[in-house]
Design a protein around this motif. Structure first.
Motif, PDB file in Angstrom:
ATOM      1  N   ILE A 133       0.845  -1.188   0.000  1.00  0.00           N
ATOM      2  CA  ILE A 133       0.000   0.000   0.000  1.00  0.00           C
ATOM      3  C   ILE A 133       0.885   1.244   0.000  1.00  0.00           C
ATOM      4  O   ILE A 133       1.693   1.435   0.891  1.00  0.00           O
ATOM      5  CB  ILE A 133      -0.944  -0.003   1.225  1.00  0.00           C
ATOM      6  N   PRO A 134       0.760   2.089  -1.018  1.00  0.00           N
ATOM      7  CA  PRO A 134       1.600   3.277  -1.109  1.00  0.00           C
ATOM      8  C   PRO A 134       1.316   4.259   0.024  1.00  0.00           C
ATOM      9  O   PRO A 134       0.157   4.533   0.327  1.00  0.00           O
ATOM     10  CB  PRO A 134       1.203   3.921  -2.455  1.00  0.00           C
ATOM     11  N   ILE A 135       2.360   4.768   0.621  1.00  0.00           N
ATOM     12  CA  ILE A 135       2.214   5.780   1.674  1.00  0.00           C
ATOM     13  C   ILE A 135       3.578   6.415   1.884  1.00  0.00           C
ATOM     14  O   ILE A 135       4.606   5.750   1.726  1.00  0.00           O
ATOM     15  CB  ILE A 135       1.690   5.148   2.989  1.00  0.00           C
ATOM     16  N   VAL A 136       3.585   7.704   2.220  1.00  0.00           N
ATOM     17  CA  VAL A 136       4.843   8.387   2.531  1.00  0.00           C
ATOM     18  C   VAL A 136       4.889   8.647   4.031  1.00  0.00           C
ATOM     19  O   VAL A 136       3.929   9.163   4.607  1.00  0.00           O
ATOM     20  CB  VAL A 136       4.968   9.711   1.740  1.00  0.00           C
ATOM     21  N   ILE A 137       5.997   8.265   4.639  1.00  0.00           N
ATOM     22  CA  ILE A 137       6.197   8.478   6.078  1.00  0.00           C
ATOM     23  C   ILE A 137       7.404   9.386   6.252  1.00  0.00           C
ATOM     24  O   ILE A 137       8.502   9.057   5.786  1.00  0.00           O
ATOM     25  CB  ILE A 137       6.436   7.139   6.808  1.00  0.00           C
ATOM     26  N   VAL A 138       7.194  10.510   6.886  1.00  0.00           N
ATOM     27  CA  VAL A 138       8.281  11.463   7.092  1.00  0.00           C
ATOM     28  C   VAL A 138       8.768  11.337   8.534  1.00  0.00           C
ATOM     29  O   VAL A 138       7.965  11.323   9.456  1.00  0.00           O
ATOM     30  CB  VAL A 138       7.795  12.916   6.848  1.00  0.00           C
TER      31      VAL A 138
END
Lengths: 377, 274, 79
Positions: free
Chosen positions: A99-104
């Motif tokens: 599942i695509p997701i960006v975590i900063v």
């Protein structure tokens, strides 16, 4: 349309980059020094029809973002060390469920509560090994406000392209520093969206990979009724106890990054052509390294910089090449030696490696790098 | 060909299900499908989300958009789904440990937000998947593998907890009262807001065996004999209610729904982006 | 993704249809059958006396395994 030039903070550039990339959903939990990312997302997203939600904890922050991504929207969450630790289980979930997701992660001093408003680079190995089990990792590391903007877009593009969580490893300096940046026109920004199925719902196999090893991803609610699980599953998405299925799945997940390394990996070099001393640095430390190089070059000392932009996967090949050319690699880091482990693993056959570490909450100054170089010369 | 309900709403190829003989979870899962059938919901717009545990296997058998998440986190994932796409009907299935121990924080906050999610807690008073450890709903003095001398923790009343935390629709039924589960789930889905339905389920394998409650039939009989409808209870004395538990609809107080409230903000800001 | 190949060991008794493959023999359906039309034999549900079956549907309602259900119009049109 004329280009917009603005003075902004790294954390703000992260949100602007995310919105430029198409972010329409943000969920998170307040934590210093990343909080501005949440605050600005809360302010900006509803204005463009997007959604922001402050969840009850860090775990919920990433969970809601993963859930939202399944409906087809681009999602992000941001945090710092303690929150990054809490999010690890669901980072693994996003990896296995693709599942695509960006975590900063705007890094601060640790461990535990550590040094909440002081910069550090202590989570670099956690980015690679933080969640349990073998899993693919893409982690990018900006060293300026403009690059934060660019790499946030790249993070979204890679997340969408490879259907996986992508980590943006900032640090407190880059997050809070203000610089003038030119925001490119949207027509100049490359945007990658996840590939969706076009076959009939009956024919859709949600986890059957395409040639690039990435399966097509249907949005929940569009007629492709399928199952998503964190259990080992076959191409249908349903759990499997087959040893073959388990082996195939985990290897494919890893290979998504391994096979596509050339597309993913990037780095910056400065003054490496004739260098016989190489500084290996990333994030805010690379800025001090650049100043140090300038000062040393003025004295005729041939120093160059190698700065990984993707820290994971690590730009191995080019660094090995350079290590054969230089007498020494200096690796300043705001931790007690994390990425240097990779440098040592890859390069110690070819050259000498010197560490320079700081964990007192202060940045590494150019003078400290210069002193280290003079010491080893 | 299985029954029409199973044929239409289940992934019959994945059956028979993995639950133990006589586990109430299959009954409750069917009751949920019956609610969806009776409301004639578009299966393409239904999302069923679960956490980890015995109950969490239910979505794998249901032919909707289904998401089997991490332990305790189903409501957090579901909140993201619902907020991102409010057109979806989001149903969450959790177990008692899943919802009130590891997922307790998400549970109370989903109630508080009144987000339009219908949650069914399959309460079998035990951690079944891991082999019978006591949970936050194991009655005091009952046994589990981690409470070999009796549980000294006080049990949660899941419905009281949900109502107090802000859920706008709350009810309880049992696997014996399967039709009531269907009715409550239907009402919960129709309630625009957070709905909590506690479905008492029997775990003959662990809870039943550990506590000498008999087999599947005995556990169903206990549900039949000890459940009192809340409307009937109003006419009963405390003595008559001794040892009994209430079923039925406990709360139905609609309040503004979360995603609608958020949309109101979006609408008020239209054309304001700079 | 809808799969259609439903394996089945179903026996159609007219008023009732029983899938012995799915039945786990828990005994719930037989215990709560108001007319005792069904019984457990060898840990599988079977019909004791189909004439006694009133098609009340309680067995179908409470079967955890979807292994017994009422035959007739509603279910036969699909078959």
């Amino acid at each position: 349309m004329s280009k917009k030039v603005r003075l902004m903070q790294g954390n703000e550039a992260c949100v602007e980059g995310a919105i430029a990339a198409g972010m329409m959903f943000y969920s998170g939990y307040p934590i210093t020094p990343s909080t501005e990312i949440a605050e600005i997302s809360a302010e900006r997203l509803p204005r463009i029809g997007g959604k922001f939600i402050q969840m009850e904890d860090e775990i919920a922050g990433i969970a809601a973002a993963i859930g939202a991504s399944l409906t087809g929207v681009k999602t992000m969450t941001a945090t710092s060390g303690p929150g990054f630790s809490l999010k690890q289980e669901n980072i693994g979930y996003a990896a296995i469920a693709e599942i695509p997701i960006v975590i900063v992660d705007v890094q601060r001093g640790g461990p535990s509560t550590g040094q909440p408003t002081s910069p550090a680079q202590g989570d670099m190995m956690q980015a690679k090994w933080g969640t349990h089990g073998d899993h693919p990792v893409i982690a990018l590391c900006p060293s300026s406000v403009k690059e934060t903007f660019d790499l946030t877009i790249k993070s979204f593009n890679l997340a969408e392209k490879y259907r996986m969580p992508v980590l943006l490893m900032m640090d407190e300096v880059v997050g809070h520093m203000r610089e003038k940046i030119e925001i490119p026109d949207s027509s100049e920004i490359e945007i990658i969206n996840r590939k969706k199925p076009t076959c009939s719902a009956e024919e859709y196999l949600p986890f059957k990979p395409e040639a690039n090893l990435v399966p097509l991803m249907a949005d929940f609610g569009t007629g492709y009724r399928y199952h998503v699980t964190g259990l080992v599953h076959d191409e249908t998405g349903f759990p499997s106890n087959s040893t073959q299925v388990a082996d195939d799945l985990i290897r494919r997940l890893m290979d998504k990054v391994e096979v596509n390394k050339a597309d993913i990996i990037s780095w910056e070099e400065e003054n490496t052509e004739d260098a016989d001393i190489l500084i290996f640095a990333y994030g805010c430390v690379a800025r001090a390294a650049k100043t140090a190089i300038k000062m040393l070059r003025e004295k005729g000392i041939k120093v160059g910089l190698f700065r990984p932009i993707t820290v994971w996967p690590f730009p191995e090949e080019r660094l090995i090449e350079l290590s054969k050319q230089v007498k020494v690699i200096i690796a300043p880091e705001m931790n007690l030696g994390q990425m240097v482990l990779e440098v040592e693993r890859l390069c110690n056959k070819h050259t000498k490696i010197e560490r320079l570490n700081k964990v007192n909450g202060e940045i590494i100054y150019p003078e400290e790098i210069i002193a280290k170089i003079q010491e080893v010369l | 060909m299985p029954s029409q309900l199973v044929e239409q709403y289940f992934r019959a190829d994945n059956l028979p299900q993995i639950w133990c003989p006589g586990c109430g979870h299959g009954i409750i899962t069917r009751a949920i499908a019956a609610a969806i059938e009776q409301l004639d919901l578009d299966p393409n717009k239904v999302c069923v989300v679960s956490g980890i545990g015995c109950s969490s296997r239910a979505p794998g058998y249901l032919d909707f958009n289904t998401l089997h998440t991490t332990h305790g986190r189903a409501l957090a994932f579901a909140t993201g789904i619902k907020l991102a796409n409010p057109d979806l009907k989001v149903i969450v299935i959790m177990g008692d440990g899943d919802s009130t121990a590891i997922g307790g924080n998400h549970f109370i906050h989903a109630c508080r937000r009144n987000i339009d999610i219908t949650t069914i807690i399959f309460n079998n008073n035990i951690y079944g998947m891991t082999g019978g450890q006591y949970s936050p709903t194991t009655p005091k003095f009952d046994k589990g593998t981690t409470a070999p001398y009796g549980n000294i923790d006080k049990a949660f009343d899941v419905c009281d907890l949900a109502g107090a935390a802000g859920a706008t629709y709350v009810g309880r039924a049992t696997s014996y009262h399967a039709n009531m589960v269907t009715t409550l789930v239907k009402n919960g889905i129709m309630n625009e807001g957070f709905s909590l339905i506690e479905a008492i389920s029997g775990c003959p394998t662990y809870y039943g065996r550990k506590n000498k409650k008999g087999g599947p039939v005995d556990m169903m009989k206990w549900q039949k004999d000890f459940a009192v409808n809340v409307t009937a209870a109003a006419r009963m004395t405390p003595e008559q209610l001794e040892g009994k538990f209430l079923i039925g609809e406990f709360k139905n107080k609609p309040e503004p729904e979360y995603t609608k409230e958020y949309q109101r903000i979006i609408d008020s800001l239209k054309g304001s982006d700079v | 993704m809808k799969m259609k190949s439903i394996s089945s060991n179903e026996v159609n008794h007219g008023k009732l249809i029983i899938n012995t493959e799915w039945c786990k023999g828990c005994g719930i359906c037989t215990a709560f059958c108001p007319t005792k039309a069904i019984e457990l034999i060898g840990e599988k549900v079977t019909v004791a006396d189909i004439d006694k079956c009133t098609q009340c549907g309680l067995c179908e309602l409470r079967c955890p395994d979807y292994a017994i259900y009422v035959g007739g119009k509603k279910n036969e049109q699909k078959g």
